[in-house]
Design an enzyme around this catalytic site. Sequence first.
Site, PDB file in Angstrom:
ATOM      1  N   GLY A  83       0.845  -1.204   0.084  1.00  0.00           N
ATOM      2  CA  GLY A  83      -0.007  -0.069  -0.068  1.00  0.00           C
ATOM      3  C   GLY A  83       0.945   1.234  -0.241  1.00  0.00           C
ATOM      4  N   ARG A  84       2.205   1.252   0.374  1.00  0.00           N
ATOM      5  CA  ARG A  84       3.108   2.358   0.301  1.00  0.00           C
ATOM      6  C   ARG A  84       4.384   1.971   0.067  1.00  0.00           C
ATOM      7  NH1 ARG A  84       3.888   4.347   6.664  1.00  0.00           N
ATOM      8  NH2 ARG A  84       4.048   2.272   7.737  1.00  0.00           N
ATOM      9  N   LYS A 104       9.818   3.062   0.078  1.00  0.00           N
ATOM     10  CA  LYS A 104       8.588   2.891   1.128  1.00  0.00           C
ATOM     11  C   LYS A 104       8.031   4.357   1.395  1.00  0.00           C
ATOM     12  CE  LYS A 104       7.108   0.819   5.291  1.00  0.00           C
ATOM     13  NZ  LYS A 104       7.471   0.052   6.178  1.00  0.00           N
ATOM     14  N   ASP A 116      -2.833   7.487   1.836  1.00  0.00           N
ATOM     15  CA  ASP A 116      -2.320   8.116   0.857  1.00  0.00           C
ATOM     16  C   ASP A 116      -0.862   7.391   0.466  1.00  0.00           C
ATOM     17  OD1 ASP A 116      -0.695   8.128   3.278  1.00  0.00           O
ATOM     18  OD2 ASP A 116      -1.219  10.252   3.765  1.00  0.00           O
ATOM     19  N   GLY A 117      -0.473   6.611   0.854  1.00  0.00           N
ATOM     20  CA  GLY A 117       0.629   5.688   0.466  1.00  0.00           C
ATOM     21  C   GLY A 117       2.082   6.124   1.022  1.00  0.00           C
ATOM     22  N   ARG A 167      14.638   0.809   0.983  1.00  0.00           N
ATOM     23  CA  ARG A 167      15.237  -0.445   1.777  1.00  0.00           C
ATOM     24  C   ARG A 167      15.297  -1.573   0.741  1.00  0.00           C
ATOM     25  NH1 ARG A 167       9.431  -2.667   4.630  1.00  0.00           N
ATOM     26  NH2 ARG A 167       8.212  -2.988   2.617  1.00  0.00           N
ATOM     27  N   ASP A 243       1.300 -11.018   6.587  1.00  0.00           N
ATOM     28  CA  ASP A 243       1.739 -10.233   5.612  1.00  0.00           C
ATOM     29  C   ASP A 243       3.001  -9.633   6.117  1.00  0.00           C
ATOM     30  OD1 ASP A 243      -0.534  -8.994   7.229  1.00  0.00           O
ATOM     31  OD2 ASP A 243       0.367  -7.333   6.150  1.00  0.00           O
ATOM     32  N   ASN A 244       3.476  -9.747   7.104  1.00  0.00           N
ATOM     33  CA  ASN A 244       4.793  -9.157   7.495  1.00  0.00           C
ATOM     34  C   ASN A 244       5.607 -10.119   7.898  1.00  0.00           C
ATOM     35  OD1 ASN A 244       3.509  -6.614   7.545  1.00  0.00           O
ATOM     36  ND2 ASN A 244       2.878  -6.487   9.556  1.00  0.00           N
ATOM     37  N   ASP A 253       9.361  -5.336   7.708  1.00  0.00           N
ATOM     38  CA  ASP A 253       8.167  -4.319   7.990  1.00  0.00           C
ATOM     39  C   ASP A 253       8.246  -3.939   9.663  1.00  0.00           C
ATOM     40  OD1 ASP A 253       7.214  -4.329   5.562  1.00  0.00           O
ATOM     41  OD2 ASP A 253       5.792  -6.159   6.091  1.00  0.00           O
TER      42      ASP A 253
END
Length: 478
Positions: A83-84, A104, A116-117, A167, A243-244, A253
Amino acid sequence: VVNQFAALGEDFFSRVEPAPLTNPKLVDVSPEASELLGINTEEHGESLVQMLNGEELPQSFDIFAMLYAGHQFGSWVPQLGDGRAMTLAQIENPAGELWELQLKGSGPTPYSRGSDGRAVLRSTIREYLCSEAMHALGIPTTRALALIDSDTPVYREEVETGAILLRMAPSHLRFGNFEVFSSRDQPQQVRALADFVLEHHRPELLDNEAPYLQLYRDVIHRTADLMSQWQAVGFSHGVMNTDNMSILGLTMDYGPFGFMEAYNPGFICNHSDQSGRYAFNQQGDIGWWNLAALGNGMLSLLDLDQAKEAIQEYKSIYQEALLTRHLAKLGLVLQREGDGQLIEDWFKILQQQSIDFTKAFRALSHFCLGSDTPEALEQLFTNSGDFRHWIERYRIRLAEETTSDAERQQQMLATNPKYILRNYLAENAIARAKQGDYSEVTKLREILSRPYEEQAENEIYAESAPAWATGISVSCSS
């Protein structure tokens, strides 16, 4: 410059374009990460800022945001994704290794879910510092090359400035990449992902008669070992959603993480985690839970009984790895009967007296058989009969070892860090950075790059949190 993941096709990602920030300013660059890529960032000052800001990117970059799903705080979320974050490309370093670069905070993607990402300076500094600090501690992690600040306003609990982090990792693939296609009953995509990991990251498993099972077992072993490493330095991740979780066994993350100070096995670093699902003493079990979710995600490639048998290995691998690390922290080479109780009683004393986890082990590293208990260690445990009783048991146990005091001290000082990224240190650096002074970010990064060295000139950075900072809490917006 290549992008192997992009060759899988657009079932797995969406192509995106960065949205540059206003008036970008370089905050800091990691020399260690730069060296890993084989680049001299000092020669690329302005162009590096423009690249970090997504303004001037080589045409060979094939930029995308990955699709994945995941279990967040135990609840299934059928679609997530970057998402970002945006993957730029893979860069081959002088050693022939490929490093995947990600921005990121570079703007919205199709997976931003109305957000807003963006990333704010506060959270970007925390991830930057902790990525490099964890690497210096010897813990597998994504790396951080550099970060920029800007004048772009970003709205969270308050108005903050937008920042971007570059990253890097061999791959940013997660458990959730497998879960999303499994949940959609798309076994071909699950197989394509597994083949991708085997070919590009675990080729040594390809000759096995059951390569997918061996891949699953590899992730189980790496995750179990990673969990033991977190526990051994008092690190809490804070958001161990599937998801992390890295398919390569990396720490990734960095959001509301925390290094425990006063020893408390139930330490919760994320104030959004009201149930304590991701408390410090739950991390080993959550590792198992997440691996079970990954097993379900890979089930189209696995025999159910073999998958169950593989994950049953996790707890013994984790417990054995954790015991080995705890023994090393106490300077014990050979495991003897009663060692488990000695370790347990040490932690009980730390908990009862709220002793600083990192300082206690570091002070113990200076213990000598032929001398009185070091003053720095005695001062931590004022008026403690339990401690004096324990230290005599420890003295007797050390006498059974074959290594000399000097050898043991050297090993313990290389195992028990003096410097960790305490929350108040990060807060100090963030507060100054918000005023446009990035020097404390640089200084912290330099100190934390040598966590096992004495650094007499930086002694104050090894101190426990002052009274004003003991209540610092971080949330998922961090």
